[in-house]
Design a protein around this motif. Structure first.
Motif, PDB file in Angstrom:
ATOM      1  N   LEU A  19       0.797  -1.327  -0.017  1.00 10.73           N
ATOM      2  CA  LEU A  19      -0.065   0.035   0.001  1.00 10.73           C
ATOM      3  C   LEU A  19       0.738   1.305   0.108  1.00 10.73           C
ATOM      4  O   LEU A  19       2.185   1.289   0.541  1.00 10.73           O
ATOM      5  N   ARG A  20       0.380   2.355  -0.586  1.00  6.14           N
ATOM      6  CA  ARG A  20       1.152   3.415  -0.755  1.00  6.14           C
ATOM      7  C   ARG A  20       1.538   3.978   0.731  1.00  6.14           C
ATOM      8  O   ARG A  20       2.543   4.478   0.918  1.00  6.14           O
ATOM      9  N   ASP A  21       0.407   3.988   1.461  1.00  6.30           N
ATOM     10  CA  ASP A  21       0.895   4.726   2.903  1.00  6.30           C
ATOM     11  C   ASP A  21       1.756   4.015   3.564  1.00  6.30           C
ATOM     12  O   ASP A  21       2.539   4.654   4.355  1.00  6.30           O
ATOM     13  N   ASP A  22       1.806   2.677   3.560  1.00  7.81           N
ATOM     14  CA  ASP A  22       2.769   1.928   4.162  1.00  7.81           C
ATOM     15  C   ASP A  22       4.175   2.121   3.482  1.00  7.81           C
ATOM     16  O   ASP A  22       5.268   2.354   4.224  1.00  7.81           O
ATOM     17  N   VAL A  23       4.393   2.325   2.249  1.00  7.87           N
ATOM     18  CA  VAL A  23       5.687   2.387   1.538  1.00  7.87           C
ATOM     19  C   VAL A  23       6.319   3.846   1.911  1.00  7.87           C
ATOM     20  O   VAL A  23       7.288   4.161   2.229  1.00  7.87           O
ATOM     21  N   GLU A  24       5.321   4.914   1.862  1.00 13.86           N
ATOM     22  CA  GLU A  24       5.750   6.226   2.095  1.00 13.86           C
ATOM     23  C   GLU A  24       5.851   6.368   3.681  1.00 13.86           C
ATOM     24  O   GLU A  24       7.173   7.262   3.771  1.00 13.86           O
ATOM     25  N   ARG A  25       5.475   5.599   4.321  1.00 13.33           N
ATOM     26  CA  ARG A  25       6.040   5.820   6.065  1.00 13.33           C
ATOM     27  C   ARG A  25       7.067   4.900   6.156  1.00 13.33           C
ATOM     28  O   ARG A  25       8.035   5.590   6.951  1.00 13.33           O
ATOM     29  N   TYR A  26       7.413   3.579   5.741  1.00  8.96           N
ATOM     30  CA  TYR A  26       8.316   2.894   6.383  1.00  8.96           C
ATOM     31  C   TYR A  26       9.332   2.401   5.273  1.00  8.96           C
ATOM     32  O   TYR A  26      10.514   2.073   5.642  1.00  8.96           O
ATOM     33  N   GLY A  27       9.139   2.695   4.189  1.00  9.83           N
ATOM     34  CA  GLY A  27      10.011   2.298   3.029  1.00  9.83           C
ATOM     35  C   GLY A  27       9.668   1.054   2.023  1.00  9.83           C
ATOM     36  O   GLY A  27       8.410   0.808   1.995  1.00  9.83           O
ATOM     37  N   PRO A  28      10.535   0.595   1.364  1.00  7.06           N
ATOM     38  CA  PRO A  28      10.259  -0.185   0.322  1.00  7.06           C
ATOM     39  C   PRO A  28       9.513  -1.526   1.010  1.00  7.06           C
ATOM     40  O   PRO A  28       9.824  -1.906   1.906  1.00  7.06           O
ATOM     41  N   TYR A  29       8.288  -1.902   0.130  1.00  8.23           N
ATOM     42  CA  TYR A  29       7.607  -2.954   0.573  1.00  8.23           C
ATOM     43  C   TYR A  29       8.352  -4.276   0.862  1.00  8.23           C
ATOM     44  O   TYR A  29       9.481  -4.517   0.325  1.00  8.23           O
ATOM     45  N   SER A  30       8.065  -5.068   1.914  1.00  9.63           N
ATOM     46  CA  SER A  30       8.640  -6.228   2.251  1.00  9.63           C
ATOM     47  C   SER A  30       8.655  -7.334   1.108  1.00  9.63           C
ATOM     48  O   SER A  30       7.623  -7.574   0.079  1.00  9.63           O
ATOM     49  N   LEU A  31       9.948  -8.065   0.905  1.00  8.90           N
ATOM     50  CA  LEU A  31       9.725  -9.221  -0.176  1.00  8.90           C
ATOM     51  C   LEU A  31       9.881 -10.399   0.777  1.00  8.90           C
ATOM     52  O   LEU A  31      10.450 -10.647   1.723  1.00  8.90           O
ATOM     53  N   ALA A  32       9.322 -11.508  -0.029  1.00  4.28           N
ATOM     54  CA  ALA A  32       9.383 -12.844   0.586  1.00  4.28           C
ATOM     55  C   ALA A  32      11.079 -13.338   1.009  1.00  4.28           C
ATOM     56  O   ALA A  32      11.217 -13.913   2.094  1.00  4.28           O
ATOM     57  N   VAL A  33      11.675 -13.047   0.126  1.00 12.00           N
ATOM     58  CA  VAL A  33      13.055 -13.440   0.427  1.00 12.00           C
ATOM     59  C   VAL A  33      13.404 -12.812   1.574  1.00 12.00           C
ATOM     60  O   VAL A  33      14.564 -13.581   2.175  1.00 12.00           O
ATOM     61  N   GLU A  34      13.436 -11.734   2.214  1.00 11.22           N
ATOM     62  CA  GLU A  34      13.721 -11.179   3.507  1.00 11.22           C
ATOM     63  C   GLU A  34      13.571 -11.991   4.524  1.00 11.22           C
ATOM     64  O   GLU A  34      14.071 -12.078   5.530  1.00 11.22           O
ATOM     65  N   SER A  35      12.317 -12.895   4.377  1.00 11.15           N
ATOM     66  CA  SER A  35      12.038 -13.929   5.484  1.00 11.15           C
ATOM     67  C   SER A  35      12.841 -15.205   5.239  1.00 11.15           C
ATOM     68  O   SER A  35      12.343 -16.108   6.022  1.00 11.15           O
ATOM     69  N   LYS A  36      13.412 -15.291   4.259  1.00 10.60           N
ATOM     70  CA  LYS A  36      13.995 -16.615   3.882  1.00 10.60           C
ATOM     71  C   LYS A  36      14.518 -17.418   5.236  1.00 10.60           C
ATOM     72  O   LYS A  36      14.368 -18.658   5.116  1.00 10.60           O
ATOM     73  N   TYR A  37      15.331 -16.643   6.119  1.00  8.76           N
ATOM     74  CA  TYR A  37      16.015 -17.400   7.129  1.00  8.76           C
ATOM     75  C   TYR A  37      15.349 -17.344   8.587  1.00  8.76           C
ATOM     76  O   TYR A  37      15.797 -17.319   9.588  1.00  8.76           O
ATOM     77  N   ASP A  38      14.049 -16.632   8.534  1.00 10.56           N
ATOM     78  CA  ASP A  38      13.527 -16.288   9.801  1.00 10.56           C
ATOM     79  C   ASP A  38      12.502 -17.442  10.265  1.00 10.56           C
ATOM     80  O   ASP A  38      11.401 -17.897   9.569  1.00 10.56           O
ATOM     81  N   HIS A  39      12.950 -18.199  11.020  1.00 13.54           N
ATOM     82  CA  HIS A  39      12.099 -19.232  11.730  1.00 13.54           C
ATOM     83  C   HIS A  39      11.838 -19.119  13.103  1.00 13.54           C
ATOM     84  O   HIS A  39      12.870 -19.159  14.113  1.00 13.54           O
TER      85      HIS A  39
END
Length: 246
Positions: free
Chosen positions: A77-97
């Motif tokens: 969403l535009r509001d999320d991106v403008e406030r926090y930065g680039p939207y999250s990608l699936a690969v960023e959670s690749k090693y999150d368990h």
């Protein structure tokens, strides 16, 4: 429609078959995407692993329930991106368990908090949030700066992560405790080993401002400072998207 449902309820065998059919459809819808997981998760050759100190910090983050008030997923969403930065990608959670995407934002999203504030700011915020954010309702975590970090089981944590697919090497697992000390004590003989194993981009410094001791505050701040910094893929994705606009 209701007549069909009533008849179905009176027919035990038919009702069981209907349950199996509906459950099969639901199960297929959940399982099918797994067969295309390699197409849906972006490539990120620069993706690096959490260091032992960051793993310890993540464990503390989970232990203290930080995920209950902070999400780690920026929506498209535009509001999320403008406030926090680039939207999250699936690969960023690749090693999150486990995953820490979250679904509630009593506090702000933390997916891009890494490098946004200084270590001193994070320490002050964790000790007494109102000192830096007057309107904050977050509780303080003063004891983290006084509690020595337990490191004797870090190798077991890394070994467990490897069992679920995180590519930690035998050397990383064997040196987990030493690397935790080295990352928070830049003048120690262990510091060089951290960058050698985890890369030059690794943050090596006294996160809690006390270079002579290793605390839980070191671990949590080290973890917060790496959120959104394990790969540059989100920023490259944003740049390519903007470049494609007419």
């Amino acid at each position: 429609m209701f007549g069909i449902h009533q008849k179905l309820e009176r027919n035990a065998i038919g009702f069981v078959i209907a349950i199996i059919v509906v459950s099969s459809i639901g199960g297929f819808m959940e399982i099918a995407p797994l067969f295309t997981i390699h197409e849906t998760v972006e490539e990120a050759p620069d993706m690096r692993l959490y260091t032992p100190l960051e793993v310890a910090g993540r464990n503390i983050y989970i232990r203290e329930g930080c995920y209950a008030c902070h999400s780690q997923m920026i929506r498209t969403l535009r509001d999320d991106v403008e406030r926090y930065g680039p939207y999250s990608l699936a690969v960023e959670s690749k090693y999150d368990h486990p995953m820490l995407w979250g679904s509630k934002r009593t506090g702000p999203d933390l997916a891009r908090v890494g490098g946004k504030y200084s270590d001193a700011w994070h320490v002050a915020h964790l000790i007494n949030p109102r000192d830096v954010v007057p309107e904050s309702i977050m509780p303080g975590y003063r004891w983290l700066a006084e509690t020595p970090l337990k490191v004797d089981d870090l190798s077991l944590h890394l070994a467990a992560q490897r069992k679920v697919g995180v590519p930690y090497t035998d050397e990383m697992i064997a040196n987990a405790a030493a690397d935790a000390y080295g990352q928070a004590m830049p003048d120690s003989p262990f510091a060089a080993g951290v960058t050698a194993r985890y890369g030059d981009a690794t943050n090596v410094r006294a996160f809690d401002g006390q270079p002579d001791r290793l605390t839980e505050m070191d671990a949590l701040v080290a973890y917060l400072q790496v959120l959104g910094r394990l790969t540059d893929a989100p920023y490259q994705q944003t740049a390519s998207t903007e470049g494609a606009k007419p």
